[in-house]
Design a protein around this motif. Structure first.
Motif, PDB file in Angstrom:
ATOM      1  N   TYR A 126       0.717  -1.207  -0.077  1.00  0.00           N
ATOM      2  CA  TYR A 126      -0.422  -0.056  -0.267  1.00  0.00           C
ATOM      3  C   TYR A 126       0.924   1.388  -0.032  1.00  0.00           C
ATOM      4  O   TYR A 126       0.926   1.744   1.525  1.00  0.00           O
ATOM      5  N   SER A 133       1.701   4.320   0.339  1.00  0.00           N
ATOM      6  CA  SER A 133       1.082   5.581   1.074  1.00  0.00           C
ATOM      7  C   SER A 133       1.734   7.072   0.676  1.00  0.00           C
ATOM      8  O   SER A 133       2.933   7.284   0.342  1.00  0.00           O
ATOM      9  N   THR A 185      -4.039  -5.014  -2.719  1.00  0.00           N
ATOM     10  CA  THR A 185      -2.738  -3.549  -2.828  1.00  0.00           C
ATOM     11  C   THR A 185      -3.841  -1.921  -2.722  1.00  0.00           C
ATOM     12  O   THR A 185      -5.004  -2.548  -3.070  1.00  0.00           O
ATOM     13  N   GLY A 186      -3.248  -1.201  -2.807  1.00  0.00           N
ATOM     14  CA  GLY A 186      -3.673  -0.219  -2.977  1.00  0.00           C
ATOM     15  C   GLY A 186      -3.021   0.988  -2.321  1.00  0.00           C
ATOM     16  O   GLY A 186      -1.548   1.056  -1.977  1.00  0.00           O
ATOM     17  N   THR A 187      -3.894   1.625  -1.527  1.00  0.00           N
ATOM     18  CA  THR A 187      -3.203   3.226  -0.877  1.00  0.00           C
ATOM     19  C   THR A 187      -3.674   3.702  -0.054  1.00  0.00           C
ATOM     20  O   THR A 187      -5.002   3.596   0.130  1.00  0.00           O
ATOM     21  N   LYS A 188      -2.902   4.764   1.033  1.00  0.00           N
ATOM     22  CA  LYS A 188      -3.344   5.196   2.337  1.00  0.00           C
ATOM     23  C   LYS A 188      -2.588   6.925   1.486  1.00  0.00           C
ATOM     24  O   LYS A 188      -1.665   6.964   0.957  1.00  0.00           O
ATOM     25  N   TYR A 197      -8.725  -4.476  -4.011  1.00  0.00           N
ATOM     26  CA  TYR A 197      -8.376  -2.626  -3.762  1.00  0.00           C
ATOM     27  C   TYR A 197      -8.348  -2.587  -2.488  1.00  0.00           C
ATOM     28  O   TYR A 197      -9.741  -2.608  -2.002  1.00  0.00           O
ATOM     29  N   GLY A 208      -8.185   0.724   0.200  1.00  0.00           N
ATOM     30  CA  GLY A 208      -7.681   2.412   0.106  1.00  0.00           C
ATOM     31  C   GLY A 208      -8.168   3.679   1.340  1.00  0.00           C
ATOM     32  O   GLY A 208      -9.402   3.006   1.783  1.00  0.00           O
TER      33      GLY A 208
END
Lengths: 481, 250
Positions: A315, A317, A343-346, A372, A374
């Motif tokens: 992730y 970020s 998986t993804g993001t912050k 995903y 997030g």
């Protein structure tokens, strides 16, 4: 006893009193993780005392932590005492000629258009002096050092730039951040360190030789990039060529620090061995990547193309601390056969008028699962913060899965957060339409998938984008009919 | 050029084509007319190679080759083109990229060198003009956001680009206003030559005022029940399909 063995012996003997032994032939630590292992690694790398203390602190923290189980992935329990935590980089060539290399790997190299010389380097064949990577490196280094740019291995940085490392290492991803990050802090093997001085625009992608450089960085990679005020750098990690590794567990940590008016662009192509078609083998890729936009008007942009690994947990970020700072996340994650990706993001908005953009494109084929995950968090002080998220999933066939877990936490009423999501399937009639125009199904899928990923590929440096497109096509081979 | 003998095809066990016989020679225009559900679109799908259909009997010979043995993309390479009744949208894939891939795949099949970007653009420009297709559409995703008329003109543009021997127009007139119909038909007429042939599938006589057929076939219940000169289309328009049904059933 050879010279190098003597050095190890000396370094080790003073620290180890509990019958710790090393297989000196292989220059490899025995399996298992204890304070001894960490002392061994640190000694082997001739690190200063403060670094060893930092590692030990991390190890003690890790011992108190438990492995996270919230990700939408399944894998057999890892026995951390079975893993070998240190293996010296291979010095001699693995093979004498390309004829000895697995023909399947060579075929993939050819499809990717990788030159013969580079193929040799990548597969560990002895190379001619002409393209010896060391000389290439030296040339680049000279050019960069004229500008005051530091680009070296983490091991070198610890010795040569201890003040910078002490100041920033662990400042974005703290030692106790998560289980895998703590493990990495304790046992990290090597990685890259980059420092861009004030006002300097790095004149080249820090990637030009990375494909060569990336070999043997090991399973616990550690990267730190610091962009001082008003500077710019674009950094490329990874390799489109398939990377095989005997080590199943990979736990890397990447930290980015952007000071006032600085910009960091970080692009990744990840193609670790995904396991075979029955889902056997393959890398567990548990990565912690985080950047901080520390100063006002700074910007951090993550672009990733993830096609490899059996299990991905990642992730990248951005902490948007500076006012008017910008965070971006562009991702293509492709899973086939039995691969699993979470998986993804912050995007953590702390400063005023901070902006973030998330574009995530998941592609699932075979029996794979693609998630995903997030988080967009708007802090109380983040007056006027804005986020736009777009999460698309593309399914190929009917035995795969796509999942989306968006989290939004908003503590400031002036913020604007937008989330768009779509799920689509490559339809039979789209394929037939292409077939009828003379395009075979495999090419049609590749055309459609690349079209779907265009927004993300547009963010990649040109040369890398072309390779990434080919990589997607290869990864999808045999996924349709 | 094309010989269809006793062609039977079914979908999900239900027989749709029940013994089609048809002979098309180079330079000819054939029209197939018929009521809804008579098997018109099935015939075009089967010729193009859509996998949903099972061929239970019969043969199709196209320019000396057994067409039923070939994949859809091989048929395209051999020179079969289907103008779709409902052109399919492909998001994210630009029309230019799509067309260039198609043209070069077909050229490769025919043993020709790929067109470079410059040659492709020159050819594309020429063929766009043929159907008065807006240049801007080339930059957009395939058929995405195209109006009904633009989609149909885009089909004819693709036909012109791929230079087929046999073009099948599946209800190309449906959803077209009179101006678009004229543009599409003029495009087709310009492409007509002694080397190629057209199979025009339509409900209405209207299109045949513009694209004048050499033969009109009436398809009913999976069979060609009547064949005649272009005047047959007028007769159908006049008397309706019910008349034919009665004739057949009598």
């Amino acid at each position: 006893m050879s010279d190098s063995n003597k050095i190890i012996d000396q370094a080790v003997s003073s620290e180890y009193k509990w019958g710790f032994y090393t297989d000196l032939e292989n220059d490899t630590a025995p399996p298992g993780l204890s304070e001894d292992t960490i002392r061994f690694i640190s000694a082997r790398k001739e690190e200063p005392g403060w670094m060893l203390d930092w590692r030990l602190k991390a190890f003690r923290a890790w011992e108190q932590m438990t492995e996270p189980d919230w990700a939408h992935v399944q894998y057999p329990k890892i026995n951390y005492q079975d893993i070998i935590y240190y293996s010296a980089p291979r010095k001699g060539p693995k093979y004498n000629s390309l004829d000895e290399v697995d023909p399947e790997i060579l075929e993939t190299f050819n499809k990717l258009g990788i030159s013969l010389e580079e193929q040799k380097v990548l597969s560990g064949v002895a190379v001619d002096a002409v393209i010896d990577s060391i000389s290439v490196k030296t040339t680049f280094r000279e050019k960069l050092s004229e500008l005051g740019i530091v680009f070296c291995s983490m091991s070198e940085a610890i010795k040569e730039y201890p003040e910078l490392v002490k100041k920033y290492l662990g400042s974005v991803v703290p030692v106790r951040d998560n289980y895998f990050a703590a493990l990495n802090c304790a046992v990290f093997s090597d990685g890259s360190f980059v420092y861009i001085p004030k006002g300097v625009r790095c004149p080249m992608e820090l990637s030009t030789y990375f494909r060569i450089n990336a070999i043997n960085t090991g399973q616990f990679e550690r990267t730190l990039i610091v962009a001082d005020e008003g500077s710019y750098v674009s950094y490329l990690e990874g390799c489109t060529a398939p990377m095989r590794d005997e080590n199943q567990l990979h736990a890397a940590v990447v930290e980015l620090v952007a000071l006032r008016d600085a910009e960091i662009k970080y692009s990744t192509v990840q193609n670790w061995y995904p396991g075979n078609k029955e889902g056997k083998g393959g890398i567990y890729n548990f990565v912690t990547k985080r950047g901080i936009c520390k100063g006002d008007n700074s910007k951090i942009s993550w672009t990733q193309v993830e096609t490899g690994s059996a299990v991905t947990w990642k992730y990248p970020s951005v902490i948007l601390k500076g006012d008017h700072s910008i965070g971006e996340f562009y991702s293509v994650a492709l899973t086939n056969n039995f691969q699993q990706a979470d998986t993804g993001t912050k995007m953590i908005h702390l400063g005023r008028n901070t902006r973030s953009t998330i574009v995530s494109k998941g592609i699932s084929a075979g029996k794979s699962n693609n998630s995903y995950r997030g988080l967009v968090k708007i802090g109380r002080e983040a007056e006027g913060a804005r986020n736009f998220s777009q999460c698309d999933s593309l399914l190929i066939g009917s035995t795969c899965g796509a999942h989306t877990f968006p989290y939004i936490e908003c503590d400031n009423p002036s913020a604007k957060v937008e989330h768009e999501a779509t799920t689509s399937k490559i339809a039979e009639d789209q394929l037939f339409y292409c077939n009828q125009r003379g395009i075979n199904t495999e090419k049609a899928v590749s055309l459609i998938v690349n079209g779907y990923c265009k927004e993300v590929f547009n963010q990649l440096p040109m040369e890398f984008a072309v390779e990434a497109q080919k990589l997607l096509s290869i990864s999808l081979e045999g996924s349709v009919g | 050029m094309l010989t269809i003998k006793n062609l039977h095809a079914s979908i999900n066990g239900k027989e749709i084509l029940k013994g089609i016989n048809l002979e098309i020679a180079a330079g000819e225009v054939h029209a197939i007319m018929g009521p809804n559900g008579s098997g018109k679109s099935t015939l075009s799908s089967v010729l193009a190679g859509k996998e949903d259909y099972e061929i239970t009997q019969g043969e199709v010979i196209f320019r000396g080759k057994d067409l039923l043995e070939l994949s859809p993309e091989e048929r395209a390479g051999e020179g079969i083109f289907l103008a779709f009744q409902y052109p399919v949208e492909i998001p994210g894939v630009s029309m230019t990229n799509f067309m260039r891939t198609a043209v070069n795949e077909v050229r490769e099949y025919r043993g020709l060198d790929a067109l470079d970007a410059k040659a492709f653009l020159a050819l594309s420009k020429e063929k766009q003009a043929l159907v008065e297709l807006d240049k801007k559409l080339a930059g957009r995703s395939v058929n995405e956001g195209f109006s009904g008329g633009e989609k149909k003109r885009n089909e004819i543009y693709q036909m012109a680009m791929l230079n087929p021997y046999l073009s099948i127009l599946d209800e190309t007139d449906s959803g077209l206003d009179i101006d678009a119909l004229r543009i599409v038909s003029e495009g087709v007429n310009k492409l007509k030559s002694a080397e190629n042939a057209f199979l025009v599938i339509t409900h209405y006589q209207r299109l045949l005022d513009y694209i004048v057929p050499d033969f009109v076939h009436v398809l009913y219940d999976g069979r060609i029940v009547k064949t005649g000169p272009k005047e047959l289309a007028l007769e159908l328009e006049d008397k309706g399909y019910d008349h034919i049904k009665k004739e057949v059933e009598a």
